[in-house]
Design a protein around this motif. Structure first.
Motif, PDB file in Angstrom:
ATOM      1  N   ALA A 135      96.117 147.588 113.216  1.00 40.37           N
ATOM      2  CA  ALA A 135      96.375 147.389 111.788  1.00 40.37           C
ATOM      3  C   ALA A 135      96.122 145.948 111.365  1.00 40.37           C
ATOM      4  N   ILE A 136      96.539 145.009 112.196  1.00 37.78           N
ATOM      5  CA  ILE A 136      96.415 143.596 111.837  1.00 37.78           C
ATOM      6  C   ILE A 136      94.962 143.134 111.864  1.00 37.78           C
ATOM      7  N   THR A 137      94.233 143.461 112.917  1.00 40.52           N
ATOM      8  CA  THR A 137      92.848 142.993 113.014  1.00 40.52           C
ATOM      9  C   THR A 137      91.982 143.604 111.914  1.00 40.52           C
ATOM     10  N   LEU A 138      92.129 144.899 111.686  1.00 44.59           N
ATOM     11  CA  LEU A 138      91.372 145.535 110.605  1.00 44.59           C
ATOM     12  C   LEU A 138      91.828 145.012 109.235  1.00 44.59           C
ATOM     13  N   GLY A 139      93.128 144.793 109.100  1.00 39.62           N
ATOM     14  CA  GLY A 139      93.667 144.301 107.843  1.00 39.62           C
ATOM     15  C   GLY A 139      93.178 142.911 107.506  1.00 39.62           C
ATOM     16  N   CYS A 140      93.049 142.055 108.517  1.00 35.99           N
ATOM     17  CA  CYS A 140      92.554 140.697 108.275  1.00 35.99           C
ATOM     18  C   CYS A 140      91.087 140.722 107.866  1.00 35.99           C
ATOM     19  N   VAL A 141      90.310 141.645 108.435  1.00 36.64           N
ATOM     20  CA  VAL A 141      88.929 141.830 107.997  1.00 36.64           C
ATOM     21  C   VAL A 141      88.908 142.209 106.520  1.00 36.64           C
ATOM     22  N   GLU A 142      89.788 143.123 106.139  1.00 35.31           N
ATOM     23  CA  GLU A 142      89.845 143.585 104.745  1.00 35.31           C
ATOM     24  C   GLU A 142      90.280 142.474 103.804  1.00 35.31           C
ATOM     25  N   LEU A 143      91.260 141.674 104.234  1.00 36.32           N
ATOM     26  CA  LEU A 143      91.738 140.579 103.395  1.00 36.32           C
ATOM     27  C   LEU A 143      90.613 139.613 103.031  1.00 36.32           C
ATOM     28  N   LEU A 144      89.712 139.382 103.994  1.00 29.27           N
ATOM     29  CA  LEU A 144      88.669 138.375 103.800  1.00 29.27           C
ATOM     30  C   LEU A 144      87.360 138.954 103.294  1.00 29.27           C
ATOM     31  N   GLY A 145      87.286 140.273 103.159  1.00 26.03           N
ATOM     32  CA  GLY A 145      86.093 140.896 102.611  1.00 26.03           C
ATOM     33  C   GLY A 145      84.858 140.614 103.435  1.00 26.03           C
ATOM     34  N   SER A 146      83.778 140.182 102.786  1.00 27.14           N
ATOM     35  CA  SER A 146      82.513 139.951 103.483  1.00 27.14           C
ATOM     36  C   SER A 146      82.617 138.852 104.523  1.00 27.14           C
ATOM     37  N   LEU A 147      83.526 137.910 104.323  1.00 23.78           N
ATOM     38  CA  LEU A 147      83.707 136.840 105.304  1.00 23.78           C
ATOM     39  C   LEU A 147      84.223 137.384 106.635  1.00 23.78           C
ATOM     40  N   GLY A 148      85.056 138.382 106.570  1.00 25.30           N
ATOM     41  CA  GLY A 148      85.618 138.950 107.797  1.00 25.30           C
ATOM     42  C   GLY A 148      84.761 140.003 108.435  1.00 25.30           C
ATOM     43  N   TYR A 149      83.827 140.574 107.652  1.00 29.56           N
ATOM     44  CA  TYR A 149      83.035 141.708 108.134  1.00 29.56           C
ATOM     45  C   TYR A 149      81.768 141.282 108.863  1.00 29.56           C
ATOM     46  N   GLY A 150      81.289 140.083 108.596  1.00 27.58           N
ATOM     47  CA  GLY A 150      80.034 139.650 109.191  1.00 27.58           C
ATOM     48  C   GLY A 150      80.193 139.126 110.602  1.00 27.58           C
ATOM     49  N   GLU A 151      79.067 139.031 111.303  1.00 26.65           N
ATOM     50  CA  GLU A 151      79.072 138.562 112.685  1.00 26.65           C
ATOM     51  C   GLU A 151      79.173 137.040 112.789  1.00 26.65           C
ATOM     52  N   ASP A 152      79.221 136.355 111.645  1.00 31.22           N
ATOM     53  CA  ASP A 152      79.469 134.917 111.686  1.00 31.22           C
ATOM     54  C   ASP A 152      80.909 134.615 112.083  1.00 31.22           C
ATOM     55  N   GLU A 153      81.753 135.626 111.945  1.00 33.03           N
ATOM     56  CA  GLU A 153      83.167 135.478 112.282  1.00 33.03           C
ATOM     57  C   GLU A 153      83.536 136.404 113.439  1.00 33.03           C
TER      58      GLU A 153
END
Length: 406
Positions: A349-367
């Motif tokens: 829940a936390i790892t997926l949620g943090c991706v969601e919180l940050l939107g495109s910043l969390g979804y890309g392979e730069d992070e």
């Protein structure tokens, strides 16, 4: 009484693990995520250092070090409060998985099979296998979390057992020096006849038939192994060779009481990594968590981050409790399953949620956030799924057997 501070004797170990996570694991994390099944050569030198650390810690009486799976529950409660191998393992592993879960699983001689050996091996077996890298082979094509459904057989033949069957999803199955295999010595006697055997790499009749491609933890090899008339010395059987129908296979299942807090610690580590990174990124964007102000005035993003932190803290404390109980000779089956269930679910829940919180910043392979989200899923699956853990907790609370509550 549990003291929530990290024991002073473990603080250097925790600090060293954090340094490894930050300076060794994270710089090569993407490299081995993109090159699945490639062996992380950077870990060879690290493994030698950890062996030295483990030996030094053992000499001081603290335990067997912080390697994943090097865990042994005390046979009886000692005088006073003990913080030993179990506590050092979960504390160190939380930090290593803050860096990378897959690389933590790939550390030589730190496998989950080592937990089984440390938990139930006799002195002679510990001398032979204690410094080998051991994988764990339980799951088969016909079952997953129902460990009692083992179909691999072990037939006694003189001073050997002959193993036949197939195991899948064996973490480090190709790289490890040995594999701890669960097999039945008499299928007509049910789960009571399930025993575990140490099968060394290169034993005739043991063949790695494929490596699995996975969603996450790609730095860790996951193998399928077939045993065809594989002759294993009887001296490699862990625990008693006798079949006790009344006791069932509680003895071999005790291994899970040792390994489930290990997996919970891994989940706690990767969840903390996601929270820390999300907080840092949000702060740079002008969204800083204000722990001094009223929560009712917090923004939706701040409030969500607070919820993740609370969820993480609950998982961490349950994990420490399960490890502490084992160090003090207290039965911890319920607590081990509670820790595994809570931490596995929270990490997802936390790892997926943090991706969601940050939107495109969390979804890309730069992070690394998107990688952590993928890696976390396995922590809610292996060593018993979420549903299995809840079932075990229910049985313990209601005092029901597996036959009475399925």
């Amino acid at each position: 009484m549990i003291n929530l501070e990290v024991p002073k004797k473990f603080r250097p170990l925790v600090n060293q693990a954090r340094q490894v996570a930050e300076n060794v694991f994270r710089p090569v994390s993407r490299k081995y995520d993109a090159n699945e099944h490639a062996y992380p050569v950077e870990l060879d030198m690290l493994a030698a250092i950890m062996d030295g650390m483990n030996d030094a810690v053992a000499e001081t009486g603290v335990g067997e070090g912080a390697g994943a799976g090097k865990l042994k529950q005390d046979a009886k409660k000692s005088d006073g409060i003990q913080n030993g191998t179990n506590m050092s393992t979960v504390l160190g592993l939380q930090e290593l998985c803050w860096g990378d879960v897959g690389l933590s699983l790939t550390l030589p001689r730190q496998g989950l099979g080592n937990a089984a050996i440390a938990a139930v091996a006799n002195d002679e077996q510990l001398a032979r296998f204690g410094h080998k890298w051991a994988a764990m082979a339980i799951t088969e094509p016909g079952f997953g979390s129902d460990s009692a459904a083992v179909r691999t057989t072990a037939v006694k033949d003189g001073d050997h057992y002959v193993l036949n069957g197939e195991k899948i999803f064996v973490t480090s199955g190709e790289r490890a020096d040995a594999v701890v295999v669960w097999a039945s010595v008499d299928r007509t006697l049910g789960r009571a006849a399930i025993k575990s055997f140490v099968v060394e790499k290169g034993t005739p009749g043991m063949d790695v038939v494929r490596l699995e491609k996975k969603l996450g933890i790609k730095a860790s090899d996951t193998a399928a192994i077939v045993f065809s008339d594989c002759r294993v010395p009887a001296a490699n059987l862990l625990g008693s060779p006798e079949v006790n129908v009344e006791k069932g296979f509680a003895g071999v299942m005790q291994t899970f009481d040792n390994t489930r807090p290990v997996v919970a610690a891994m989940a706690v580590g990767v969840a903390k990594a996601a929270i820390d990174r999300a907080r840092d990124i949000l702060q740079k964007m002008g969204v800083a968590a204000d722990y001094q102000g009223s929560f009712k005035n917090a923004s939706q993003i701040e409030a969500q981050l607070y919820r993740y932190e609370a969820d993480w803290e609950a998982a961490r404390l349950l994990t420490l409790k399960a490890a502490w109980m084992a160090d003090n000779g207290l039965p911890n089956s319920k607590e081990a399953s509670m820790a595994k269930a809570k931490a596995g679910r929270a990490a997802n829940a936390i790892t997926l949620g943090c991706v969601e919180l940050l939107g495109s910043l969390g979804y890309g392979e730069d992070e690394l956030l998107e990688k952590w989200a993928r890696d976390s899923k396995i922590l809610d699956i292996f060593e018993g799924t979420q549903q299995i853990q809840q079932l075990i907790v229910a049985r313990r609370l209601l005092n029901k057997t597996s036959a009475e509550l399925k």
